[in-house]
Scaffold this active site. Structure first.
Site, PDB file in Angstrom:
ATOM      1  N   TRP A   1      11.124  -0.957   2.621  1.00  0.00           N
ATOM      2  CA  TRP A   1       9.916  -0.428   3.249  1.00  0.00           C
ATOM      3  C   TRP A   1       9.428  -1.363   4.353  1.00  0.00           C
ATOM      4  O   TRP A   1       9.655  -2.572   4.335  1.00  0.00           O
ATOM      5  CB  TRP A   1       8.812  -0.266   2.202  1.00  0.00           C
ATOM      6  CG  TRP A   1       9.133   0.720   1.127  1.00  0.00           C
ATOM      7  CD1 TRP A   1       9.949   1.808   1.212  1.00  0.00           C
ATOM      8  CD2 TRP A   1       8.644   0.695  -0.211  1.00  0.00           C
ATOM      9  NE1 TRP A   1       9.994   2.471   0.022  1.00  0.00           N
ATOM     10  CE2 TRP A   1       9.200   1.814  -0.883  1.00  0.00           C
ATOM     11  CE3 TRP A   1       7.798  -0.141  -0.925  1.00  0.00           C
ATOM     12  CZ2 TRP A   1       8.926   2.097  -2.218  1.00  0.00           C
ATOM     13  CZ3 TRP A   1       7.510   0.142  -2.247  1.00  0.00           C
ATOM     14  CH2 TRP A   1       8.080   1.253  -2.884  1.00  0.00           C
TER      15      TRP A   1
ATOM     16  N   TRP B   1      -8.636  -6.850   8.088  1.00  0.00           N
ATOM     17  CA  TRP B   1      -8.069  -6.629   6.753  1.00  0.00           C
ATOM     18  C   TRP B   1      -8.938  -7.213   5.652  1.00  0.00           C
ATOM     19  O   TRP B   1      -9.185  -8.418   5.628  1.00  0.00           O
ATOM     20  CB  TRP B   1      -6.679  -7.265   6.704  1.00  0.00           C
ATOM     21  CG  TRP B   1      -5.848  -6.999   5.488  1.00  0.00           C
ATOM     22  CD1 TRP B   1      -5.429  -5.786   5.010  1.00  0.00           C
ATOM     23  CD2 TRP B   1      -5.282  -7.989   4.606  1.00  0.00           C
ATOM     24  NE1 TRP B   1      -4.637  -5.957   3.889  1.00  0.00           N
ATOM     25  CE2 TRP B   1      -4.528  -7.298   3.628  1.00  0.00           C
ATOM     26  CE3 TRP B   1      -5.333  -9.394   4.563  1.00  0.00           C
ATOM     27  CZ2 TRP B   1      -3.844  -7.963   2.601  1.00  0.00           C
ATOM     28  CZ3 TRP B   1      -4.646 -10.052   3.556  1.00  0.00           C
ATOM     29  CH2 TRP B   1      -3.913  -9.346   2.586  1.00  0.00           C
TER      30      TRP B   1
ATOM     31  N   GLU C   1      -8.140  -2.027   7.422  1.00  0.00           N
ATOM     32  CA  GLU C   1      -7.702  -1.638   6.081  1.00  0.00           C
ATOM     33  C   GLU C   1      -8.609  -2.153   4.975  1.00  0.00           C
ATOM     34  O   GLU C   1      -9.068  -3.303   5.005  1.00  0.00           O
ATOM     35  CB  GLU C   1      -6.296  -2.176   5.823  1.00  0.00           C
ATOM     36  CG  GLU C   1      -5.229  -1.590   6.736  1.00  0.00           C
ATOM     37  CD  GLU C   1      -3.840  -1.993   6.298  1.00  0.00           C
ATOM     38  OE1 GLU C   1      -3.071  -1.113   5.876  1.00  0.00           O
ATOM     39  OE2 GLU C   1      -3.532  -3.205   6.371  1.00  0.00           O
ATOM     40  N   HIS C   2      -8.855  -1.271   3.993  1.00  0.00           N
ATOM     41  CA  HIS C   2      -9.342  -1.601   2.642  1.00  0.00           C
ATOM     42  C   HIS C   2     -10.820  -1.954   2.556  1.00  0.00           C
ATOM     43  O   HIS C   2     -11.264  -2.442   1.507  1.00  0.00           O
ATOM     44  CB  HIS C   2      -8.521  -2.728   2.016  1.00  0.00           C
ATOM     45  CG  HIS C   2      -7.055  -2.496   2.002  1.00  0.00           C
ATOM     46  ND1 HIS C   2      -6.492  -1.365   1.456  1.00  0.00           N
ATOM     47  CD2 HIS C   2      -6.018  -3.235   2.492  1.00  0.00           C
ATOM     48  CE1 HIS C   2      -5.180  -1.429   1.592  1.00  0.00           C
ATOM     49  NE2 HIS C   2      -4.868  -2.550   2.229  1.00  0.00           N
TER      50      HIS C   2
ATOM     51  N   GLU D   1      -5.521   1.913   5.797  1.00  0.00           N
ATOM     52  CA  GLU D   1      -5.459   2.234   4.377  1.00  0.00           C
ATOM     53  C   GLU D   1      -6.865   2.106   3.807  1.00  0.00           C
ATOM     54  O   GLU D   1      -7.566   1.116   4.056  1.00  0.00           O
ATOM     55  CB  GLU D   1      -4.500   1.310   3.629  1.00  0.00           C
ATOM     56  CG  GLU D   1      -3.036   1.613   3.915  1.00  0.00           C
ATOM     57  CD  GLU D   1      -2.086   0.767   3.078  1.00  0.00           C
ATOM     58  OE1 GLU D   1      -2.566  -0.088   2.301  1.00  0.00           O
ATOM     59  OE2 GLU D   1      -0.867   0.958   3.202  1.00  0.00           O
TER      60      GLU D   1
END
Length: 588
Positions: free
Chosen positions: A179, A430, A464-465, A486
């Site tokens: 991945w 992040w 993200e997050h 995400e």
């Protein structure tokens, strides 16, 4: 919004006369020291601190290879460590292979990438993680020409790992068989083919290549010559023919007389391809004597004294704790970090405040939240910013933010943009989902990015997050070219993650008052592993206005772990256990 100005005023009034006098003495001493000429010409090498290695063509290949291997051996798995490295090659030719690990910058010191050639490789692998490149973060390859072994090289990375201003004389592979979740090619030429492999998403800005193959969810090409044919979502290619406004990242180089300088590229408009492949790039060279060279152990007071004295900052590799914000108040200031130089604000301060002035360039920095909550980690312009900077915008290049992971970190908002016309050129903002100090009540962070200024443009925006809106956009005329998100993995249950009566928070929120906004190539993914029943009502929330337009959006439920009901407002979706991927081509 930040109340840092008020708090700083209170702290200033509490400061004793003795402390104020001490700082004045320090500032005067530093400023005086900075006016002393230093020989940065052919007869003297600058002191760039203990974590910068400068290679010269006269050195043996064995000596250089030994140093490269030694650094990589320390950094291959050092995901949250304290070591930082810059490995810099003077113009010439080298027969070596540079395997690039965490917190390592490998760069040439020529004015053009073709001034410095590596016959071998400059590569990123995922051997340490069994071919899985989804944690290959925080590394940099820059300003080099590479003649790769066997005609191909590999750059298997995810976030915060730019491949910038490179000339690869062969093929380039962007995964390592497992991945991968990247990434960025910028101002780069690949003579052969780029193979994206398993990459989930990717931005290519101002690039040139022989061909491109591969796709997954969100592949975006802006100002890319010979971008691949095909249209979102089959294949998921988004093409924007010209880059409307950009400035390439400043970089350190050695001129023909052996003097060290920093080159600051000029703003380009409606550009395609690289800034350098058709001839000498346009811009301004700044002598290294105009910089305060920040080395490990330097304090916020010393850096602020240098800034106040009119110096730029060259921040050498290291981790710097700040007990006060760095204050950039003068137009055209350059703050350039080498080797992922890291700033940690202590005691809840903001790491960097930038005034509402023209032409500030911030590049190559990692801002890491401290253990005491900061209201903001970086603020561009105060809350009442109103100046027009369209002729000379402030720009951010490879500026990354982190909340948690290396230990408990807390910050309400990571980046606040109050100034207008700012250009964001690759940011990863992040809240950590793994590492130390990670948990719903540990590395607390409401929002990643808040944009209040008008006509702000973002390229390669990764957020993200965060626990509320990942990105909130209040300014008019905003543009985003590529967005990767995400949602937080760790809401303990639905009740803990509600925006009033709405399930969850949008990953990208454009304020209801905004009349003009446009974005291309956006992806938002969920993986609610603490409670798989958690749902986000929509990933993108925008007002209904004819000049608010979104193109090529995707949502993904990773492994079917959680649900995003709608892609944008009440359109598209769901992404859930039954249907992982959902697309919307245009909205409205």
């Amino acid at each position: 919004m930040s109340n840092d100005t008020t708090e700083r005023g209170h702290r200033g009034r509490r400061r004793t006369a003795r402390a104020a006098a001490a700082f004045a003495v320090l500032a005067g001493a530093v400023a005086a020291a900075l006016t002393v000429p230093s020989a940065h010409g052919a007869d003297a090498e600058p002191d760039l601190g203990p974590n910068v290695q400068i290679f010269d063509p006269s050195m043996s290949a064995q000596e250089i290879q030994s140093k490269l291997d030694s650094v990589f051996g320390k950094q291959e798995t050092n995901q949250f460590g304290q070591d930082r490295h810059a490995l810099l090659f003077k113009p010439g030719s080298y027969d070596v292979s540079a395997n690039v690990g965490f917190y390592t910058q490998v760069a040439g010191l020529g004015l053009s990438p073709d001034d410095t050639t590596i016959n071998g490789a400059v590569h990123a692998e995922a051997d340490w993680f069994d071919g899985n490149a989804t944690q290959n973060f925080w590394r940099d390859a820059e300003n080099l020409a590479v003649n790769p072994d066997d005609g191909a090289d590999r750059w298997a990375v995810s976030q915060a790992a730019p491949y910038r201003r490179m000339h690869l004389k062969g093929d380039l592979q962007l995964d390592d068989g497992g991945w991968s979740s990247g990434g960025l090619l910028a101002d780069t030429k690949v003579d052969g083919q780029v193979r994206s492999g398993s990459q989930q998403q990717w931005l290519s800005r101002n690039t040139e290549w022989g061909s491109w193959t591969g796709s997954n969810w969100n592949m975006v090409f802006v100002g890319a010559q010979n971008a691949p044919a095909g249209d979102f979502p089959n294949p998921p290619y988004t093409r924007v023919d010209k880059t409307p406004v950009s400035r390439e990242k400043p970089f350190l180089y050695v001129d023909d007389e052996g003097a060290y300088k920093v080159f600051v590229p000029e703003v380009r408009k409606d550009s395609t391809g690289t800034s350098w492949s058709s001839g000498t790039p346009k811009g301004t060279s700044i002598p290294l004597d105009d910089f305060f060279i920040v080395k490990p152990g330097a304090t916020a007071d010393e850096m602020n004294a240098a800034l106040e004295a009119g110096k730029h900052l060259l921040v050498t590799p290291g981790v710097y704790h700040l007990d006060a914000p760095l204050k950039v108040t003068k137009p055209d200031t350059v703050v350039l970090g080498l080797g992922l130089a890291t700033l940690i604000p202590d005691n809840g301060v903001t790491a960097m405040d930038v005034a509402d002035v023209d032409g500030v360039k911030l590049a190559g920095l990692l801002i890491d939240a401290g253990t005491e909550n900061s209201k903001t980690l970086m603020e561009l312009g105060p809350e009442d910013s109103s100046a027009n900077h369209s002729d000379n915008p402030t720009s951010l290049h490879d500026v990354f933010f982190r909340v948690g992971g290396a230990g408990v970190g807390k910050a309400s908002t990571s980046l606040v943009v109050n100034s207008s016309d700012v250009i964001g050129d690759h940011t990863w903002i992040w809240r950590a989902d793994h590492g130390d100090g990670v948990g719903w009540d540990s590395n607390t962070a409401d929002q990643g990015l808040v944009v209040n200024g008008d006509d702000v443009t973002m390229y390669g925006l990764f957020v993200e997050h965060y626990q509320k809106h990942q990105t909130t956009w209040n300014g008019e005329g905003g543009r985003t070219y590529f967005y990767q998100n995400e949602m937080p993995y760790d809401p303990p249950d639905q009740d803990a993650w509600m925006n009033g009566s709405t399930k969850g928070y949008a990953a990208y929120k454009v304020a209801d008052s905004v009349k003009s906004h446009e974005a291309w190539g956006l992806g938002s993914y969920c993986f609610f592993n603490a409670d798989k029943s958690v749902t986000a009502e929509h990933a993108f929330e925008v007002p209904q206005s004819p000049d608010v337009r979104f193109h090529d959006l995707v949502t993904v439920s990773l492994g079917g772990t959680g649900t995003i009901n709608h892609v944008i407002n009440d359109t598209g979706g769901p992404s859930d256990a039954n249907s992982n991927v959902a697309n919307v081509t245009d909205y409205p």
